[in-house]
Motif scaffolding. Sequence first.
Motif, PDB file in Angstrom:
ATOM      1  N   LEU A   4       0.830  -1.206   0.000  1.00  0.00           N
ATOM      2  CA  LEU A   4       0.000   0.000   0.000  1.00  0.00           C
ATOM      3  C   LEU A   4       0.866   1.259   0.000  1.00  0.00           C
ATOM      4  O   LEU A   4       1.635   1.501   0.926  1.00  0.00           O
ATOM      5  CB  LEU A   4      -0.894  -0.003   1.242  1.00  0.00           C
ATOM      6  CG  LEU A   4      -1.934   1.125   1.306  1.00  0.00           C
ATOM      7  CD1 LEU A   4      -3.067   0.853   0.323  1.00  0.00           C
ATOM      8  CD2 LEU A   4      -2.485   1.267   2.719  1.00  0.00           C
ATOM      9  N   GLN A  15      -2.417   9.435  -4.617  1.00  0.00           N
ATOM     10  CA  GLN A  15      -2.225   8.703  -3.364  1.00  0.00           C
ATOM     11  C   GLN A  15      -3.481   7.972  -2.880  1.00  0.00           C
ATOM     12  O   GLN A  15      -3.492   7.438  -1.774  1.00  0.00           O
ATOM     13  CB  GLN A  15      -1.700   9.612  -2.250  1.00  0.00           C
ATOM     14  CG  GLN A  15      -0.402  10.331  -2.581  1.00  0.00           C
ATOM     15  CD  GLN A  15       0.739   9.417  -3.001  1.00  0.00           C
ATOM     16  OE1 GLN A  15       1.306   9.562  -4.074  1.00  0.00           O
ATOM     17  NE2 GLN A  15       1.059   8.451  -2.162  1.00  0.00           N
ATOM     18  N   VAL A  16      -4.512   7.943  -3.703  1.00  0.00           N
ATOM     19  CA  VAL A  16      -5.699   7.163  -3.356  1.00  0.00           C
ATOM     20  C   VAL A  16      -5.490   5.740  -3.868  1.00  0.00           C
ATOM     21  O   VAL A  16      -5.261   5.520  -5.062  1.00  0.00           O
ATOM     22  CB  VAL A  16      -6.978   7.777  -3.960  1.00  0.00           C
ATOM     23  CG1 VAL A  16      -8.163   6.851  -3.735  1.00  0.00           C
ATOM     24  CG2 VAL A  16      -7.249   9.139  -3.354  1.00  0.00           C
ATOM     25  N   GLN A  17      -5.563   4.769  -2.959  1.00  0.00           N
ATOM     26  CA  GLN A  17      -5.321   3.377  -3.296  1.00  0.00           C
ATOM     27  C   GLN A  17      -6.571   2.560  -2.965  1.00  0.00           C
ATOM     28  O   GLN A  17      -6.989   2.494  -1.795  1.00  0.00           O
ATOM     29  CB  GLN A  17      -4.135   2.844  -2.491  1.00  0.00           C
ATOM     30  CG  GLN A  17      -2.843   3.627  -2.695  1.00  0.00           C
ATOM     31  CD  GLN A  17      -2.146   3.238  -3.976  1.00  0.00           C
ATOM     32  OE1 GLN A  17      -1.341   2.321  -4.003  1.00  0.00           O
ATOM     33  NE2 GLN A  17      -2.454   3.919  -5.066  1.00  0.00           N
ATOM     34  N   THR A  18      -7.163   1.949  -3.977  1.00  0.00           N
ATOM     35  CA  THR A  18      -8.318   1.085  -3.758  1.00  0.00           C
ATOM     36  C   THR A  18      -7.964  -0.344  -4.145  1.00  0.00           C
ATOM     37  O   THR A  18      -7.155  -0.574  -5.054  1.00  0.00           O
ATOM     38  CB  THR A  18      -9.533   1.537  -4.584  1.00  0.00           C
ATOM     39  OG1 THR A  18      -9.281   1.315  -5.982  1.00  0.00           O
ATOM     40  CG2 THR A  18      -9.827   3.023  -4.350  1.00  0.00           C
ATOM     41  N   GLN A  27      -6.289  -1.533  -7.700  1.00  0.00           N
ATOM     42  CA  GLN A  27      -5.024  -2.254  -7.723  1.00  0.00           C
ATOM     43  C   GLN A  27      -5.169  -3.612  -8.409  1.00  0.00           C
ATOM     44  O   GLN A  27      -4.265  -4.043  -9.138  1.00  0.00           O
ATOM     45  CB  GLN A  27      -4.494  -2.424  -6.294  1.00  0.00           C
ATOM     46  CG  GLN A  27      -4.021  -1.121  -5.683  1.00  0.00           C
ATOM     47  CD  GLN A  27      -3.322  -1.308  -4.352  1.00  0.00           C
ATOM     48  OE1 GLN A  27      -3.437  -2.358  -3.714  1.00  0.00           O
ATOM     49  NE2 GLN A  27      -2.597  -0.300  -3.915  1.00  0.00           N
ATOM     50  N   VAL A  39      -0.510   7.853   2.130  1.00  0.00           N
ATOM     51  CA  VAL A  39      -1.648   7.530   1.284  1.00  0.00           C
ATOM     52  C   VAL A  39      -2.850   8.358   1.727  1.00  0.00           C
ATOM     53  O   VAL A  39      -2.861   8.915   2.834  1.00  0.00           O
ATOM     54  CB  VAL A  39      -2.026   6.027   1.342  1.00  0.00           C
ATOM     55  CG1 VAL A  39      -0.964   5.176   0.710  1.00  0.00           C
ATOM     56  CG2 VAL A  39      -2.317   5.593   2.767  1.00  0.00           C
ATOM     57  N   SER A  66      -7.984   5.354   1.898  1.00  0.00           N
ATOM     58  CA  SER A  66      -7.434   4.094   1.399  1.00  0.00           C
ATOM     59  C   SER A  66      -7.446   3.007   2.459  1.00  0.00           C
ATOM     60  O   SER A  66      -7.494   1.809   2.135  1.00  0.00           O
ATOM     61  CB  SER A  66      -5.998   4.305   0.906  1.00  0.00           C
ATOM     62  OG  SER A  66      -5.926   5.302  -0.091  1.00  0.00           O
ATOM     63  N   THR A  67      -7.392   3.388   3.734  1.00  0.00           N
ATOM     64  CA  THR A  67      -7.322   2.389   4.799  1.00  0.00           C
ATOM     65  C   THR A  67      -8.605   1.575   4.909  1.00  0.00           C
ATOM     66  O   THR A  67      -8.568   0.424   5.355  1.00  0.00           O
ATOM     67  CB  THR A  67      -7.021   3.053   6.148  1.00  0.00           C
ATOM     68  OG1 THR A  67      -8.055   3.999   6.460  1.00  0.00           O
ATOM     69  CG2 THR A  67      -5.676   3.793   6.098  1.00  0.00           C
TER      70      THR A  67
END
Length: 301
Positions: free
Chosen positions: A38, A77-80, A84, A216, A220-221
């Motif tokens: 992440l 910086q947005v992580q889904t 991914q 992030v 995202s968490t």
Amino acid sequence: MTTIDTRMSVEFSCAGTKLAAWHYPGSNGACVVMTGGLGVTKEPATDRFGQAFHAAGFSVLAFDHRGIGASDGMPRQVQTMRGQAADWEAAIGFAADLPEVDPARIAAWGFSTSAGHVVRLAGRRRGLAAVIAQSPNVDGPTATRNAARYQRPVAMLRMTGRGLVDVIAGLVGRPARLIPLGGAPGEVAVLTTPDGVLADTALNPGGSHPDWLQAVAARSTFGVMAFRPGREAARITCPALFVVCDDDRSVLPGPGLRAAADAPSGELVRLRGGHYAPFLDEHDVAVRTEVEFLQRHLCTE
């Protein structure tokens, strides 16, 4: 010529978003597709392992997920987990079209959250020749409950609040509200576990990757909390190497051990140390084991 001199910058598309990657052309026809956990870009996450794989003859494709590093994608910086997973599919498809690569001999390598992705990929798709899941996060709820043990209540409330505010900000088109990947208990950060604070030491020694933004979007968490790729382990049909650290306090060893036992062709290597041991004291053992695994399962006579 060193391995790092032989790699080249490439890019490929995932649903219209350009993803950046390093391509190390190999000599044995097999390829390892890699990326980091992440918010971790390809350089700190994969450079040392990718160079070792390439030195052993493998092609390597190491990529940045959308929204981080050199890849496109907004908001930054947005992580889904869904995004991914799509990036992984696009990367494997791109690797299969590389001129020196046999599409039937592609492996996926991941660390932490990305190790969870390779487990899920191997369980849901056919065609991968092998996967390596290093310090795997295969049970987000378990990892989240464990992380809460090392965080102070007020900081947990602040992080949850920041995540909710960030979700709302995303809905109205505002920039993401960032939180650091690691910190000390009492600080608002993704991980405040005893080994989580070693991320910079393990992945960014001496500030060797100054462009890596170690943060992030707070939203995202939430995706990580519900991420349970270990459920797919029993469906994996290809050889799968699980590299589990006995003292891992960030994702805990138990879920990884269970996933290795559930995978029909699962192989298990246990290392001493915490979450980042494969980058620290156990690096040589991890590399040697992983290269040997890839040679057994990807190399033909």
